[in-house]
Design a protein around this motif. Structure first.
Motif, PDB file in Angstrom:
ATOM      1  N   GLY A  18      -2.476  12.193  -2.041  1.00 55.46           N
ATOM      2  CA  GLY A  18      -1.363  12.012  -3.022  1.00 55.46           C
ATOM      3  C   GLY A  18      -0.090  12.979  -2.651  1.00 55.46           C
ATOM      4  O   GLY A  18      -0.107  13.708  -1.677  1.00 55.46           O
ATOM      5  N   GLY A  19       0.784  12.975  -3.534  1.00 48.56           N
ATOM      6  CA  GLY A  19       1.998  13.677  -3.491  1.00 48.56           C
ATOM      7  C   GLY A  19       3.317  12.894  -3.906  1.00 48.56           C
ATOM      8  O   GLY A  19       4.386  13.483  -3.474  1.00 48.56           O
ATOM      9  N   GLY A  20       3.057  11.601  -4.517  1.00 48.47           N
ATOM     10  CA  GLY A  20       4.245  11.120  -4.957  1.00 48.47           C
ATOM     11  C   GLY A  20       4.974  10.556  -3.765  1.00 48.47           C
ATOM     12  O   GLY A  20       6.441  10.479  -4.010  1.00 48.47           O
ATOM     13  N   PHE A  21       4.663  10.287  -2.575  1.00 49.46           N
ATOM     14  CA  PHE A  21       5.499   9.723  -1.416  1.00 49.46           C
ATOM     15  C   PHE A  21       6.359  10.668  -0.657  1.00 49.46           C
ATOM     16  O   PHE A  21       6.860  10.760   0.190  1.00 49.46           O
ATOM     17  CB  PHE A  21       6.096   8.569  -1.937  1.00 49.46           C
ATOM     18  N   PHE A  33      10.224   3.941   2.767  1.00 51.79           N
ATOM     19  CA  PHE A  33       9.472   2.829   3.245  1.00 51.79           C
ATOM     20  C   PHE A  33      10.371   2.064   4.317  1.00 51.79           C
ATOM     21  O   PHE A  33      11.568   2.156   4.307  1.00 51.79           O
ATOM     22  CB  PHE A  33       9.577   2.036   2.138  1.00 51.79           C
ATOM     23  N   PRO A  34       9.783   1.480   5.375  1.00 52.76           N
ATOM     24  CA  PRO A  34       7.963   1.410   5.424  1.00 52.76           C
ATOM     25  C   PRO A  34       7.385   2.197   6.235  1.00 52.76           C
ATOM     26  O   PRO A  34       6.116   2.116   6.796  1.00 52.76           O
ATOM     27  CB  PRO A  34       7.977   0.006   5.866  1.00 52.76           C
ATOM     28  N   ALA A  35       7.970   3.673   6.526  1.00 55.41           N
ATOM     29  CA  ALA A  35       7.372   4.429   7.501  1.00 55.41           C
ATOM     30  C   ALA A  35       5.892   4.913   7.012  1.00 55.41           C
ATOM     31  O   ALA A  35       5.080   4.824   7.905  1.00 55.41           O
ATOM     32  CB  ALA A  35       8.060   5.766   7.278  1.00 55.41           C
ATOM     33  N   ALA A  36       5.702   5.135   5.756  1.00 58.59           N
ATOM     34  CA  ALA A  36       4.337   5.507   5.419  1.00 58.59           C
ATOM     35  C   ALA A  36       3.123   4.348   5.686  1.00 58.59           C
ATOM     36  O   ALA A  36       2.262   4.547   6.086  1.00 58.59           O
ATOM     37  CB  ALA A  36       4.415   6.050   3.957  1.00 58.59           C
ATOM     38  N   VAL A  37       3.607   3.174   5.225  1.00 59.47           N
ATOM     39  CA  VAL A  37       2.661   2.133   5.406  1.00 59.47           C
ATOM     40  C   VAL A  37       2.496   1.635   6.802  1.00 59.47           C
ATOM     41  O   VAL A  37       1.328   1.291   7.132  1.00 59.47           O
ATOM     42  CB  VAL A  37       2.943   0.973   4.432  1.00 59.47           C
ATOM     43  N   VAL A  65      -0.520   3.387  -0.581  1.00 59.40           N
ATOM     44  CA  VAL A  65      -0.431   3.169   0.821  1.00 59.40           C
ATOM     45  C   VAL A  65      -1.736   2.593   1.374  1.00 59.40           C
ATOM     46  O   VAL A  65      -1.542   1.481   2.242  1.00 59.40           O
ATOM     47  CB  VAL A  65      -0.451   4.678   1.635  1.00 59.40           C
ATOM     48  N   ALA A  66      -2.695   2.722   0.696  1.00 64.99           N
ATOM     49  CA  ALA A  66      -4.075   2.016   0.970  1.00 64.99           C
ATOM     50  C   ALA A  66      -4.134   0.737   0.635  1.00 64.99           C
ATOM     51  O   ALA A  66      -4.559  -0.325   1.323  1.00 64.99           O
ATOM     52  CB  ALA A  66      -5.409   2.931   0.322  1.00 64.99           C
ATOM     53  N   ALA A  67      -3.589   0.314  -0.683  1.00 62.79           N
ATOM     54  CA  ALA A  67      -3.251  -0.951  -1.051  1.00 62.79           C
ATOM     55  C   ALA A  67      -2.416  -1.687   0.021  1.00 62.79           C
ATOM     56  O   ALA A  67      -2.710  -2.914   0.160  1.00 62.79           O
ATOM     57  CB  ALA A  67      -2.976  -0.980  -2.509  1.00 62.79           C
ATOM     58  N   ALA A  92      13.399   7.947  -3.998  1.00 65.87           N
ATOM     59  CA  ALA A  92      13.456   8.520  -2.701  1.00 65.87           C
ATOM     60  C   ALA A  92      12.582   7.842  -1.473  1.00 65.87           C
ATOM     61  O   ALA A  92      13.128   7.542  -0.195  1.00 65.87           O
ATOM     62  CB  ALA A  92      12.683  10.086  -2.594  1.00 65.87           C
ATOM     63  N   TYR A  93      11.591   7.181  -1.918  1.00 73.98           N
ATOM     64  CA  TYR A  93      10.649   6.290  -1.066  1.00 73.98           C
ATOM     65  C   TYR A  93      11.406   4.899  -0.847  1.00 73.98           C
ATOM     66  O   TYR A  93      11.094   4.363   0.170  1.00 73.98           O
ATOM     67  CB  TYR A  93       9.241   6.220  -1.670  1.00 73.98           C
ATOM     68  N   LEU A  94      11.819   4.388  -1.936  1.00 75.11           N
ATOM     69  CA  LEU A  94      12.359   2.996  -1.863  1.00 75.11           C
ATOM     70  C   LEU A  94      13.817   3.029  -2.238  1.00 75.11           C
ATOM     71  O   LEU A  94      14.394   2.712  -3.165  1.00 75.11           O
ATOM     72  CB  LEU A  94      11.721   2.066  -2.798  1.00 75.11           C
ATOM     73  N   PRO A  95      14.690   3.732  -1.399  1.00 70.21           N
ATOM     74  CA  PRO A  95      16.250   3.962  -1.657  1.00 70.21           C
ATOM     75  C   PRO A  95      16.949   2.426  -1.955  1.00 70.21           C
ATOM     76  O   PRO A  95      18.012   2.614  -2.631  1.00 70.21           O
ATOM     77  CB  PRO A  95      16.668   4.718  -0.405  1.00 70.21           C
ATOM     78  N   HIS A  96      16.547   1.444  -1.552  1.00 69.27           N
ATOM     79  CA  HIS A  96      17.212   0.150  -1.632  1.00 69.27           C
ATOM     80  C   HIS A  96      16.492  -0.629  -2.779  1.00 69.27           C
ATOM     81  O   HIS A  96      15.282  -0.626  -2.598  1.00 69.27           O
ATOM     82  CB  HIS A  96      17.373  -0.546  -0.411  1.00 69.27           C
ATOM     83  N   ALA A  97      17.183  -1.131  -3.814  1.00 68.77           N
ATOM     84  CA  ALA A  97      16.676  -1.762  -4.872  1.00 68.77           C
ATOM     85  C   ALA A  97      15.861  -2.879  -4.412  1.00 68.77           C
ATOM     86  O   ALA A  97      14.549  -3.034  -5.159  1.00 68.77           O
ATOM     87  CB  ALA A  97      17.723  -2.192  -5.840  1.00 68.77           C
ATOM     88  N   ALA A  98      16.121  -3.379  -3.560  1.00 67.89           N
ATOM     89  CA  ALA A  98      15.318  -4.795  -3.028  1.00 67.89           C
ATOM     90  C   ALA A  98      13.935  -4.514  -2.712  1.00 67.89           C
ATOM     91  O   ALA A  98      12.865  -5.192  -2.877  1.00 67.89           O
ATOM     92  CB  ALA A  98      16.073  -5.645  -1.911  1.00 67.89           C
ATOM     93  N   GLN A  99      13.708  -3.096  -2.166  1.00 59.40           N
ATOM     94  CA  GLN A  99      12.346  -2.630  -1.737  1.00 59.40           C
ATOM     95  C   GLN A  99      11.385  -2.514  -2.863  1.00 59.40           C
ATOM     96  O   GLN A  99      10.147  -2.537  -2.624  1.00 59.40           O
ATOM     97  CB  GLN A  99      12.448  -1.500  -1.071  1.00 59.40           C
TER      98      GLN A  99
END
Length: 280
Positions: free
Chosen positions: A58-61, A97-101, A136-138, A190-197
């Protein structure tokens, strides 16, 4: 093999030789940077190949590390027993995103591709994630289904963060519920800086319209967690899509307790063992 197969190069560094586990650090090429995998292997093991578990902290991305995975990873490695891989996936805001996944998929690909060398069964690989690691697991389960190279046998999501819109807050009796929601909103930005993401199915699993053919899933939530509805709503959606689901809410605990609470870890162990070794 998937287009990232050329990235599967690794170096190994011994981390610990303490019984009953052999713990090593492995460095592989990630999506945008090298990432560390910490592997846990039971020293006392059967001669047959072990199942494997990918664990996402964990850690909130934006925070957390593989050090946070030590207790649940050690426990799962010993109890199942299994070869456990704690994945040091890339963090936002430096790597949004999408680096983590994609790191998660590369870790999965590495584990499956080196199955013979690692003495594991590539048909028995599961994913476990807590908090952002549950997201990330999902996502990994969906990516693996879509790319079709390797398949997860099961997944366990512990207090997963699955809804960037944060529209499913509960009335959990936690004094810091509003602060937690505000903090999660900052982390999602921070993880999804673009709204579309924030509608992408690999970033927002609750927004996905394609939940069929995902692996059997355990979802555990904490009573005192303002965001527990993420996982519980996801469980309902998975059930509607025909996915086998086990969902539990644990009374009297908070979100961060999920990875240390004995009944949660007992449930995860029993769930994975059942799907690794199904009865005839």
């Amino acid at each position: 093999m998937h287009r990232h197969s050329h990235r599967i190069r690794h170096t190994v560094q011994a981390f610990s030789s303490d019984a009953p586990l052999q713990i090593d650090d492995v460095t592989i090429d990630g999506h945008r940077q090298n990432i560390t995998l910490r592997t846990y292997r039971p020293r006392a093991r059967k001669p047959t190949p072990l199942p494997a578990v990918l664990y996402f902290h964990g850690g909130g991305f934006v925070g957390g590390s593989i050090d946070d995975a030590h207790q649940p990873a050690s426990l799962l490695a010993q109890r199942l027993p299994a070869f456990v891989v704690a994945v040091g996936y890339s963090l936002a805001p430096a790597f949004p995103f999408p680096a983590a996944v994609e790191d998660a998929y590369l870790a999965f690909e590495w584990t499956a591709a080196y199955a013979r060398m690692l003495r594991i069964d590539p048909c028995r690989i599961a994913a476990v994630g807590h908090d952002a690691g549950g997201n990330v697991a999902a996502a990994l389960a969906a990516i693996a289904r879509d790319r079709g190279t390797y398949k997860l046998a099961a997944e366990a999501l512990l207090g997963p963060l699955l809804d960037p819109s944060l529209t499913r807050l509960t009335d959990a009796p936690a004094s810091n519920a509003a602060l937690r929601a505000q903090r999660c909103a900052r982390h999602y930005r921070a993880y999804l800086p673009h709204a579309a993401q924030r509608m992408h199915p690999y970033a927002a699993p609750l927004e996905s319209c394609r939940l069929h053919a995902l692996p059997p899933t355990l979802i555990a939530s904490a009573e005192h967690d303002a965001l527990r509805a993420d996982g519980e709503a996801y469980a309902k959606e998975l059930i509607s899509a025909g996915v086998p689901v086990q969902v539990t809410r644990h009374a009297g605990i908070a979100h961060d307790d999920l990875i240390t609470h004995a009944p949660v870890l007992d449930d995860v162990t029993a769930f994975l063992r059942r799907h690794f070794d199904p009865a005839p």
